[in-house]
Structures are given as C-alpha cells and as structure tokens.
Design an enzyme around this catalytic site. Structure first.
Site, PDB file in Angstrom:
ATOM      1  N   TYR A   1      64.398  -3.768  97.834  1.00 26.81           N
ATOM      2  CA  TYR A   1      65.496  -4.589  98.342  1.00 26.81           C
ATOM      3  C   TYR A   1      65.476  -5.928  97.622  1.00 26.81           C
ATOM      4  CZ  TYR A   1      67.310  -8.695 100.669  1.00 26.81           C
ATOM      5  OH  TYR A   1      68.131  -9.682 100.938  1.00 26.81           O
TER       6      TYR A   1
ATOM      7  N   GLU B   1      64.571 -14.822  98.081  1.00 24.36           N
ATOM      8  CA  GLU B   1      64.373 -13.680  98.751  1.00 24.36           C
ATOM      9  C   GLU B   1      62.808 -13.258  99.075  1.00 24.36           C
ATOM     10  OE1 GLU B   1      66.524 -11.877  99.764  1.00 24.36           O
ATOM     11  OE2 GLU B   1      68.275 -12.493  98.509  1.00 24.36           O
TER      12      GLU B   1
ATOM     13  N   ASP C   1      68.417  -4.147 103.510  1.00 21.77           N
ATOM     14  CA  ASP C   1      67.357  -4.838 104.434  1.00 21.77           C
ATOM     15  C   ASP C   1      67.968  -4.532 105.986  1.00 21.77           C
ATOM     16  OD1 ASP C   1      69.961  -6.266 105.264  1.00 21.77           O
ATOM     17  OD2 ASP C   1      69.036  -8.238 104.881  1.00 21.77           O
TER      18      ASP C   1
END
Ligand code: SF4
Length: 384
Positions: free
Chosen positions: A152, A69, A170
C-alpha cells in the site's frame, strides 16, 4: 427411484445450474459495466464535491509522502495530522531524520502506538540518506524494498510522487470496492486480497493515477465510511451493497482478532527525587520505549504481591522503603492486547544495587523520554 423421478431431478439440477450461470453472467456483465463507469463517477465526485483538506494532499516530495503514509498506517487522519506537522518541523528532510538522536525521534512518535513503525522509519531514513544520497527510489518495486514499506505505502509513494500507474488498496478502498461490486470474499484472506488488488488495478485511471488514488481514499473516508452517507452517494443506483441491503455486512472479514490480556504492575522506585527507568528491548509491544520497573503477572496483583515481587527481584530490601501509594487499576486497549495494571510508588531510604541498564532520572527530566501511553497517563496524574 423411478425413471421419471430421476429425469425430473436431473432436469431441475440442470435448470438450477443454468440459472446460476445466467445470474453469474449477469453479475459479471454488470460488474464489467461498472468497470467503465467507476472512474468517471469517482473523478467527477472528486472535482465537484470533495473538499477534504490534508497538508500532504497533492504533495510530490516522496519524503513527505512517505512520512505521512507511515504515520497514517493504523492511525486516524485526525490523530496523525499533529504528528505529521511535528515530524516535518523537527526533521524537514530525510538527512535530518537520519542524523537525529534516536531518543528524540521516539519522543516525537510517543503516543502514536505501533512503535515498530518508528523503528523502521529510522532504518529507512538512514538507508535513504546514506546509501541512496537522500533520493527515494522512483518506482514501486524499488520503494517496496525499503524497510517498513508494504504494497500500500509503496503504491501511494509511487503514484503520488512519480505518477506511476499503481492502485492503492487500503481499508477505505477495500470498503468502497466490496460494497459497490458486492464482493463477499474476505478482505484478509489471500484470495480476497488478490481479487481486490486485481480489481483495483483495472479500475485505476491510467491517465491520472495520483488523482484517482487520492479520490478513492477520500471517498471511502468521507462518503462510503463504515457508517456511509448513501443519500449523497453518486454510486447509489449501482452499488450492490445499497441495492441489496448489505451495507453493514460488507466488506467481509474472515479472521477473528484474539485479544491477549496482560497485567503490568509498575513499581515507581524513587530515591532522592530520581526514578528508576529502563528501556524496553524485548521483541514485544512498546519496543524501545522507556518504562518504570515492571512486574508482569498473569492475574491481578495486590500491593503485597507487588512488593513481594520487587523484593524477590532485589529492587528493594527489608526496611529500606515506604509505600507512598498504590494506584487503582489502569488499562489500555491495544489492537491485540488488553493491558491492565497498577502503579506502586515506593520511596527508598537507601539506593539499591540495580542492573546497569536501569537509569535514575529526575522527575522533571522524565518528559524527555518516550513512554507508552499507559505510563504517560499516570505521569500526568502525578503532575496534578
Ligand atoms: S451507496 Fe452507500 S454503500 Fe454504496 S458506495 Fe455509496 S456510500 Fe457506499
């Protein structure tokens, strides 16, 4: 105005208000309906049509999810893939990342941009390794306290690794929701973010948060892309943007990005096959990366001006150098800055007295240091 005309005006105003109310009510009802059909349609699409492959998909290890991520923030998946593999191979767990030499981590990150991410990655790895005994926190609120982790990324780790009921929002999710629900609130406004987050939370499939989150992101990446494939979309009959010809006007972005223009003139000082380089420490782009000696100017500088600046900074003295070349103008576009500049190579006859933070590095050793892409492009040309 006569009484009659006033009466008629009031009547028309009330009628308009009534129509707006009815329309809003209808829209609310339609959107309420969509709340129910959204997740089943999405999950059906995911089961039957989604064949998007990514090495971290289905991963339960919070370290690997976190790594993927962080790498993918502001980076395309195709570009992020090889970096993910490189990191997992070099640093298979959080302890190995935490104990690695900082320079080798930056070298691994080199070319990915947004170097603050790398700095935060190191801080968080050391924190998790030392203070949390290598265990990532297992819930959204605690994960979000780690350096470099925003809502997020925290939602992604919490839902993928621990199946917590947290919706990810996102860029892909903003696009999908804005289009299907016809939301015109700017996605970069506080009000917009709040509205999208609230809607995403309502839509989340509470029984399968991890599956649902991955599905909506994949859907935004492969079907409802910036240029979407509406003909193959299961939401076609219900999508506000598709039905009202607003595909390319949604999502709405409020803020305009201002691009700052900068001129970076690099001086490549070479003495006995060694080059003068230094690490960037200022709070600026390319933080912690290495560079040659820099003359930043507000406008384009030619050879004479660059050499004059180098003398002023006492990098060279009179009759102590030869100009080997001055490159054509090079450029690199960053998200908020346009960098332009030249590379001027000076071969020195005498070693100058330079500040102690400047290192003299052999040409073949330069590969061991992480440079910005702007410089790496030039280094590649020097090799050919
Ligand atoms: S119909 Fe088109 S714009 Fe609407 S959700 Fe599907 S792909 Fe996106």
């Amino acid at each position: 105005m006569t009484v009659n005309r006033i009466g008629r005006k009031n009547f028309l105003t009330k009628l308009a208000a009534k129509r707006i109310e009815t329309w809003m009510g209808r829209k609310r009802d339609q959107n309420m309906n969509k709340l129910h059909f959204f997740s089943p349609i999405l999950l059906k699409w995911n089961k039957e049509k989604n064949d998007r492959q990514m090495p971290w998909k289905g991963e339960k290890d919070p370290y690997k999810i976190w790594l993927s991520e962080v790498i993918l923030q502001q980076t395309r998946v195709e570009q992020g893939l090889k970096y993910y593999e490189k990191f997992i191979t070099a640093f298979p767990d959080v302890h190995q990342l935490a104990n690695a030499h900082e320079r080798s981590i930056y070298k691994c990150w080199e070319g990915l941009g947004y170097y603050t991410r790398c700095k935060n990655l190191i801080v968080t790895a050391q924190n998790v390794s030392k203070n949390l005994k290598g265990r990532f926190p297992d819930n959204y609120d605690e994960i979000k306290k780690l350096k470099g982790i925003g809502p997020y990324t925290a939602a992604a780790i919490a839902s993928f690794a621990f199946n917590e009921q947290r919706a990810v929002v996102d860029g892909n999710v903003f696009r999908v929701l804005a289009r299907i629900f016809g939301i015109e609130e700017p996605i970069d406004s506080t009000k917009g973010k709040k509205a999208f987050n609230a809607l995403a939370g309502k839509l989340l499939d509470k029984k399968n948060p991890a599956l649902y989150n991955q599905a909506i992101m994949d859907f935004g990446a492969v079907v409802c892309k910036p240029v979407p494939i509406c003909e193959h979309c299961p939401f076609k009959q219900k999508c506000e943007a598709f039905l009202n010809d607003k595909i390319f006007s949604l999502p709405v972005k409020g803020k305009k990005v201002l691009i700052k223009k900068r001129w970076f003139n690099y001086v490549l000082l070479e003495y006995k096959e060694k080059f003068a380089v230094r690490q960037r420490h200022a709070k600026d782009i390319w933080h912690n990366l290495f560079e040659f000696l820099l003359v930043e100017s507000g406008k384009e500088f030619d050879e004479k001006e660059i050499v004059k600046e180098a003398k002023k900074k006492k990098w060279i003295g009179a009759n102590s150098y030869e100009i080997e070349y001055v490159s054509p103008v090079c450029k690199q576009q960053l998200s908020h800055q346009l960098i332009k500049g030249r590379f001027t190579k000076l071969k020195l006859h005498r070693k100058p007295e330079l500040p102690p933070d400047i290192l003299w590095i052999r040409k073949k050793e330069l590969k061991k240091y992480a440079f910005p892409m702007f410089i790496n492009q030039h280094l590649r040309k020097m090799d050919t």
